[in-house]
Design a protein around this motif. Structure first.
Motif, PDB file in Angstrom:
ATOM      1  N   LEU A 137       0.833  -1.202   0.000  1.00  0.00           N
ATOM      2  CA  LEU A 137       0.000   0.000   0.000  1.00  0.00           C
ATOM      3  C   LEU A 137       0.869   1.253   0.000  1.00  0.00           C
ATOM      4  O   LEU A 137       0.422   2.330   0.354  1.00  0.00           O
ATOM      5  N   HIS A 138       2.130   1.110  -0.394  1.00  0.00           N
ATOM      6  CA  HIS A 138       3.042   2.241  -0.344  1.00  0.00           C
ATOM      7  C   HIS A 138       2.652   3.264  -1.403  1.00  0.00           C
ATOM      8  O   HIS A 138       2.596   2.945  -2.588  1.00  0.00           O
ATOM      9  N   ARG A 139       2.371   4.480  -0.938  1.00  0.00           N
ATOM     10  CA  ARG A 139       1.958   5.502  -1.891  1.00  0.00           C
ATOM     11  C   ARG A 139       2.942   6.646  -1.946  1.00  0.00           C
ATOM     12  O   ARG A 139       2.719   7.636  -2.601  1.00  0.00           O
ATOM     13  N   GLY A 140       4.034   6.520  -1.190  1.00  0.00           N
ATOM     14  CA  GLY A 140       5.029   7.589  -1.206  1.00  0.00           C
ATOM     15  C   GLY A 140       4.523   8.869  -0.592  1.00  0.00           C
ATOM     16  O   GLY A 140       4.755   9.962  -1.115  1.00  0.00           O
ATOM     17  N   VAL A 141       3.832   8.758   0.525  1.00  0.00           N
ATOM     18  CA  VAL A 141       3.271   9.943   1.166  1.00  0.00           C
ATOM     19  C   VAL A 141       4.364  10.950   1.496  1.00  0.00           C
ATOM     20  O   VAL A 141       4.200  12.151   1.310  1.00  0.00           O
ATOM     21  N   VAL A 201      -2.648  -0.786  10.961  1.00  0.00           N
ATOM     22  CA  VAL A 201      -3.382  -0.328   9.787  1.00  0.00           C
ATOM     23  C   VAL A 201      -2.357  -0.222   8.675  1.00  0.00           C
ATOM     24  O   VAL A 201      -1.363   0.485   8.793  1.00  0.00           O
ATOM     25  N   LEU A 202      -2.580  -0.968   7.634  1.00  0.00           N
ATOM     26  CA  LEU A 202      -1.538  -1.066   6.623  1.00  0.00           C
ATOM     27  C   LEU A 202      -1.322   0.245   5.892  1.00  0.00           C
ATOM     28  O   LEU A 202      -0.243   0.513   5.402  1.00  0.00           O
ATOM     29  N   GLY A 203      -2.339   1.056   5.830  1.00  0.00           N
ATOM     30  CA  GLY A 203      -2.156   2.359   5.208  1.00  0.00           C
ATOM     31  C   GLY A 203      -1.090   3.163   5.916  1.00  0.00           C
ATOM     32  O   GLY A 203      -0.384   3.968   5.306  1.00  0.00           O
TER      33      GLY A 203
END
Lengths: 440, 244, 168, 380, 100
Positions: free
Chosen positions: D58-62, D374-376
């Motif tokens: 779930l890596h979105r590069g936040v 929470v994986l997010g």
């Protein structure tokens, strides 16, 4: 002609059962969902038909139309055949069950053993299905399931032995007649046996809190992980059929089969009017709700359900109203017997559901420990206690009550002892002492 | 289950006492630079009402008066050199390795030489009681000679203090791993390796944490564009042209 | 009439599945066909008015022993096993043995052809209730063998546990 | 087919197997890994002898995104990390930026922030309790928990129009004034919430099966917990009485009285008790806070364009899952130079391997559930 | 009743198939299964003759044989598991040393 005649009625009954069973299983699922929803402060299925009454049919259609997926590396033959084994075994077991004094496919003189033996063959469906899917989850689920079934069958069988001692016959019809003769259902004479059978039967049908093989949070869906569509539905059918079978066994053996409560007491004859009144009540509710349905089709369906209930009311009431001695009056035993039998089966299944929504799930080793270290010893003691009570009663001419109560008390004492010692054997971390060696 | 909430609280009143000379007045700017050099509370981001809050307020009557917010205009917060007991202890112990001690927005920062990180880490944990490695990360300054700041945020339970240790690391310069000091650094160092390409020497299992192992490039470096991706990997493994 | 049809059906089923047991490459499939063969045999027992033996066959053989077999097959199931040669080179031995056996049987039948097909069976009405009779014989005439069998089972159980236990 | 999914690579430790060992791949699509977590379990029979977490699905590069947004623009992104506790995330971020700027939210904003954050903590714990119980096989508590969580989400909805990813706060205070019945709604919720918690306890706390499934499972001693960087309820269940709300108060927590529940043995059962008690304490805080919400402005003096002076800040709050920290470096421009988020779930998940060794597969599920990840947030 | 000769035929056929299995297969588990087949063949004979003479004593022997089969299967499979754990094989012709 004479060769054929004896087979006509059983074949007819068998056809009725095979035809109705999927529908029945579907509606048990619906009831289960409704009961679950009620316990969980929600409504459950409401969309298909009034109050979701057509949901099982929609589900069945969906499952039948689904794509049939067979995993690439699966053993196709076994994968294909395994669900059939499960369903066949479960359905065969129904053959020896007396649903009312007249409705029975075959009254075998080894009836109860037949049910036990045939239903235990269903395990092949589970094990082979799990193996054929070629997936770790499936295989683990299958092995767990097999181990669990074998373990709890032991205690279920021993629990049954207790009641068989009282009945003195293996024939299912004979068992009910024995209860009718004494006027005491065996649950009151052998309560410990009933309790053991209750627990063991939940475990045998893989229901929560013993639903290890299909513990969805661990093994996804156990042996059914790779199944979909129709084959999956067959497994489901087998599971619910098995529920009906164990509930029927318990009903026959402990709950007096087709007998009305207090069947031998004329004072309680008014209970005969309960079944038609109950159906009438349901019909009334349906008619009351019908105008409130949102769509015309649903209104009509609701009315149809109400009419069906009215028909059932008539069927149940007619033998009561008919003059004594007529053919209708003599059919009372059959019709009302079937009602009471199904009623008790339904109550037993309701207990299953109730437990499922209340309890968390056992862990596999805890479940095995419960089976082998508590239930099996307890059921052995139970058989011995029953035997002691019966020996005192029949050989030494003790009055029945004190003799049997003595046996029950001894069994309960043993159970309490087992519980007390069992507490000490809890090892939460399995193989704690080996921990250091495996630490890489 | 419940416990006396004040039991673990001794640090606060004690510290409040120690920092008596410092911005205890609620009206003064809490962010005045250089206000706390003499205090022993370098990492105490407690609001200025700490002294008041030390006394548990009566329920229903919050002790904090709804006063006007502190005037923020006085001076913009900026890092200032720091010289307190803690820093002095570090400096005497690791004379050359402590390159700089700063106080930025009341948070203490030690800039150290990367090659002595492991020693300092062990000292911080054992002697200075910084037993929790809160976070380990990096910041990329591509124009600098040593482009990475390796940042360790420490916390001490006994002292209720935070400390930030910074080490300047050049690209491709191996850094000693602190996994042996704080096991939690395992994943944090893997993440830093994943995102910045900093190599930790002595790490037990140094591989990418969040990105796939075959991924090329280090996304959190400043020269990695935000739209950039390992297109070859995406095409091969996901079967699509772009993951955007 | 019906009796005979049932027998020939089950007999054919038994022989067919028995052949498949020894010829399938996959051990699990062998086991399935063995279960079929055992159930067919059980059917023959039922046809012979041996109800108790029928249910013993189903519960114990098909339901108990075969589950054990399937378990073990799954435990030792190796992918490599499928690629190994499953048959050794003793076909000729098997052939000879079968031939000798066939010859013997043929001889025996030739000798007693008359009696084999003419001996009348005991009439079905004269049979006693099966389960009760079996129990009677087991616990009266054959009490000692019964007890010995129970000890045999105990020994087997201990032996199996000792054999299969991981770390002793 | 096989080629396409080989992304996770191999690990020497898990490919060299003992005679009786098998690898069980749990996830990323598994009903009880709470998202897209993949755990490679090395099993001896059903006993876990080793494990490896594969995360990043779930890596979105936040953190990278943050460097290309200005300070206000980035605020909604943090809601998408721990999406079951978006309000807490927002609070942490806003306070961190405020500190970087050198401003402070006005008292009224701080109190309302506290109320909403505590409600969010209750909601997050409720969600945890429901799913955790579901993992262990108890179906019904989930719906009871969701019923109460719904009440909280309704309050959020009334306050800012969003239920899940609220973006409730703004840097310097709050965007919206509290609606009129906020106090009444919160009070109504709190009034019978205590009884609701009792209800959950009636279902679980004394239940033999529940105790058997959780007691002694996934034990984490205090030392091990600290070494693994574990924070939040998991740390407190191990017996460390540490809560950032007390140790370094933020928002308006210094005004309220509440206690920090701790456990003794650090097992799954203790974590369950600690979280239940935390819900009760949060309710207590809410009740104290609504009694007196100070009047005044809700937004501090911050400009339209935020340009924090160069420097850096680390600010952390006690999120429902543990220490939620923001490390922000400013270079004096309108965009952060670097934002590092310290996700509590990541460190808590790291301790998983230690906690499940020697347990059975079924316990892995219980332990994953008890960590409340929470994986997010883990993957960001 | 079907003539007794047909039962003997069935029994002999199963026996022959079982022997073929024992002689030709390499997998020990299948060899064990073939033995079960042979025992089964015996049972058919016993029961058929017991029916023929109208006594259940033949069935008693069949029950003892089933007991024996159960014991044999348990021990045999236990040995197979122990062997497999040490040698990673279940092939009969690889079981060629007395000690390992």
């Amino acid at each position: 002609m004479n060769v054929i005649m004896p087979y006509v009625l059983p074949v007819l009954f068998a056809l009725v059962i095979v035809a109705l069973l999927p529908l029945l299983a579907g509606y048990i699922v619906l009831v289960e969902r409704k009961v679950m929803a009620d316990m969980q402060v929600r409504l459950g299925p409401m969309r298909v038909g009034p109050h979701g009454l057509l949901q099982p049919i929609a589900d069945a259609v969906k499952l039948l139309l689904k794509e049939d997926i067979i995993p690439e590396n699966a053993d196709r033959l076994v994968f294909w055949g395994a669900p059939l084994i499960s369903v066949t075994a479960a359905m065969l077991a129904l053959a020896a069950l007396p649903i009312g004094p007249f409705f029975q496919i075959a009254d075998l003189n080894i009836g109860l053993l037949f049910i036990l033996g045939v239903s235990s063959l269903g395990i092949f469906g589970i094990v082979l299905g799990g193996w054929a899917s070629n997936s770790h989850y499936s295989l683990l689920g299958a092995l767990r399931s097999a181990a669990q079934l074998v373990s709890y069958e032991t205690s279920a069988g021993l629990a049954i032995v207790g009641a068989l001692l009282l009945a003195g016959t293996l024939s299912t019809r004979g068992i009910v007649q024995a209860q009718s003769a004494t006027g005491w259902w065996f649950i009151f004479v052998a309560p410990v046996g009933f309790f053991i059978y209750l627990v063991a039967s939940i475990a045998e049908t893989n229901r929560a809190p013993f639903d290890m093989p299909e513990a969805e949070s661990e093994l996804v869906a156990g042996y059914m992980t790779e199944y979909s569509g129709f084959r999956w539905a067959l497994y489901f059918l087998a599971e619910y059929t098995n529920m009906i079978v164990v509930a029927s066994i318990a009903t026959t053996l402990f709950l007096g089969g087709w007998l009305r409560p207090f069947a031998n007491t004329p004072l309680f004859n008014f209970l005969d009017y309960l079944p038609p009144l109950l159906m009438l009540g349901v019909a009334g509710y349906c008619f009351w709700r019908a105008p409130k349905q949102p769509v015309a089709v649903q209104k009509m369906f609701m009315v149809a359900v109400g009419l069906l209930c009215i028909a059932l009311t008539l069927a149940l009431a007619m033998p009561l109203a008919a003059p004594a001695g007529s053919l209708l009056a003599s059919s009372k035993a059959g019709i009302h017997g079937a009602f009471w039998f199904l009623f008790k089966v339904a109550a037993y299944i309701y207990v299953f559901m109730w437990l499922r929504f209340t309890f968390p799930r056992y862990r596999f080793d805890q479940l095995m420990r419960l089976g082998w270290q508590f239930l099996v010893p307890l059921s052995i003691v139970n058989v011995m206690g029953m035997g002691l009570g019966l020996a005192l009663h029949r050989q030494l001419n003790w009055p029945a009550a004190p003799a049997l109560i003595l046996g029950i008390v001894l069994t309960l004492a043993a159970g309490a002892y087992l519980l007390a010692t069992g507490e000490k054997h809890e090892h939460p971390r399995v193989g704690e002492e080996e921990e250091t060696s495996v630490d890489a | 289950m419940t416990n006396d909430s004040e039991e673990k609280q001794p640090p606060r009143p004690a510290e409040a006492e120690k920092s008596a000379g410092t911005p205890a007045a609620p009206s003064a700017s809490p962010f005045a630079p250089g206000g706390t050099p003499s205090s022993e509370a370098p990492a105490k981001p407690v609001a200025p009402s700490a002294a008041a809050a030390a006394i548990p307020p009566k329920p229903g009557a919050p002790a904090k008066p709804p006063g006007p917010p502190p005037p923020p205009k006085e001076a913009p917060p900026k890092p200032a050199p720091l010289d307190n007991d803690l820093v002095r202890r570090y400096k005497t112990r690791f004379s050359g390795a402590i390159q700089e001690a700063l106080l930025d927005r009341r948070q203490a920062i030690l800039v150290i030489a990367a090659d002595r990180l492991l020693e300092i880490a062990r000292y911080s944990r054992d002697e200075e009681d910084f037993n929790l490695l809160v976070d380990l990360t990096a910041v990329d300054w591509p124009k600098r000679e040593k482009r990475f700041d390796l940042v360790l945020n420490l916390y001490s339970f006994p002292k209720n203090e935070r400390l930030r240790i910074k080490a300047l690391v050049a690209e491709n310069e191996p850094v000693p791993s602190v996994e042996s000091v704080w096991p939690t650094a395992n994943w944090l160092e893997r993440e830093a390796f994943d995102m910045f390409g900093i190599v930790f020497e002595g790490h037990s299992n140094l591989k990418r944490l969040l990105l796939p192992e075959e991924w090329q490039g280090y996304p959190l470096r400043k020269d990695y564009d935000i739209l950039q991706q390992d297109e070859a990997w995406v095409r091969e493994n996901l079967g699509i042209d772009s993951g955007q | 009439m019906l009796d005979q049809g049932v027998f020939y059906f089950f007999a054919a089923l038994a022989i067919l599945s028995a052949i498949l047991v020894v010829t399938r490459r996959n051990a699990v499939q062998s086991a399935i066909f063995l279960v079929t063969a055992l159930l067919a045999t059980a059917g023959i027992f039922l046809n012979l008015n041996a109800e108790f033996l029928f249910i013993v066959q189903v519960i114990l053989y098909a339901g108990g022993i075969m589950v054990l077999f399937v378990f073990v097959i799954m435990l030792v199931n190796l992918d490599v096993a499928l690629h190994q040669v499953q048959f050794n080179r003793q076909w000729f031995v098997a052939l000879i043995v079968s031939a000798v056996l066939a010859a013997q049987v043929a001889a025996a039948i030739a000798v007693s052809r008359r009696t084999l097909y003419t001996v009348p069976a005991a009439p079905a009405e004269s049979l006693e209730p099966n389960t009760e009779r079996v129990a009677f014989y087991l616990f009266h005439n054959y009490m000692l063998p019964f007890e010995i069998a129970s000890i045999l089972l105990l020994v087997a159980m201990v032996g199996a546990v000792v054999m299969a236990k991981k770390r002793v | 087919m096989a080629e396409r999914y080989k992304t996770a690579g191999t690990n020497v430790e898990t490919t060299v197997l003992g005679a009786d060992e098998i690898i069980l791949n749990m996830g990323p699509q598994h009903p009880s890994t709470h998202g897209v977590l993949r755990v490679k379990l090395r099993l001896d029979g059903e006993k876990v002898v080793g494990s490896e977490c594969v995360i990043g699905y779930l890596h979105r590069g936040v953190e990278k995104i943050a460097e290309h947004r200005n300070y206000q623009q980035f605020a909604p992104y943090v809601d998408r990390m721990d999406y079951v506790a978006a309000v807490s995330n927002g609070l942490g971020y806003c306070e961190a930026v405020e500190k970087l700027l050198g401003v402070e939210a006005p008292p009224r904003a701080r109190v309302i922030r506290t109320i909403l954050t505590e409600l969010q903590r209750i909601a997050s714990h409720l969600f945890w309790l429901g799913t955790h119980a579901l993992d262990i096989g108890a179906l019904t508590p989930l719906f009871y928990c969701l019923r109460e969580r719904e009440e909280i989400l309704k309050i959020f909805e009334k306050y800012c129009g969003a239920r899940l990813t609220t973006h409730a706060f703004r840097i310097g205070g709050m965007q919206y004034e509290a609606y009129d019945e906020l106090e009444k709604d919160v009070e109504r919720f709190c009034k019978d919430f205590d009884k609701r918690v009792d209800e959950y306890e009636a279902l679980l706390t004394e239940n033999r099966i529940w105790v058997g499934r959780t007691k002694g499972i996934g034990v984490l001693t205090a030392d091990a917990a600290i070494a693994m960087g574990v924070t939040g309820p998991v740390l407190r269940a191990s017996g460390v009485q540490w809560d950032i709300r007390k140790a370094m108060p933020y928002a308006a927590y210094d005004q309220y009285e509440f206690s920090i529940p701790t456990g003794k043995s650090g097992d799954t059962y203790d974590r369950y008790l600690v979280r239940l008690e935390e819900m009760r304490q949060s309710r207590k805080i809410c009740l104290q806070a609504i009694e007196k919400i100070p009047a005044g402005p809700i937004l501090g003096k911050v400009g339209k364009v935020l340009k924090p002076p160069p420097g850096e800040i680390y600010h952390s709050i006690e999120g429902p899952k543990g220490e939620l920290g923001y490390y922000i470096v400013s270079d004096g421009t309108t965009q952060p130079y670097r934002v590092r988020i310290r996700p509590p779930s990541l460190m808590n998940l790291e301790a998983l391997d230690q906690m499940i060794r020697g347990h059975l597969v079924a316990d892995v599920v219980a332990v994953i559930g008890t960590l409340d990840i929470v994986l997010g947030e883990v993957d960001r | 009743m079907v003539p007794i000769g047909h039962y003997i035929f069935l029994s002999v056929a199963l026996l022959a198939i079982g022997i073929v299995g024992i002689v030709t297969r390499r997998n020990v588990i299948i060899i064990l299964m073939s033995i079960e087949l042979i025992l089964n063949a015996v049972n058919i004979n016993l029961v058929a003759f017991s029916r023929l003479v109208g006594s259940v004593e033949g069935q008693i022997f069949a029950i003892f044989i089933i007991t024996d089969a159960a014991a044999e299967a348990a021990v045999g499979l236990g040995i197979i598991i122990a062997f497999f754990r040490n040698r990673e094989t279940v092939l009969a012709d690889e079981m060629d040393i007395l000690k390992w």
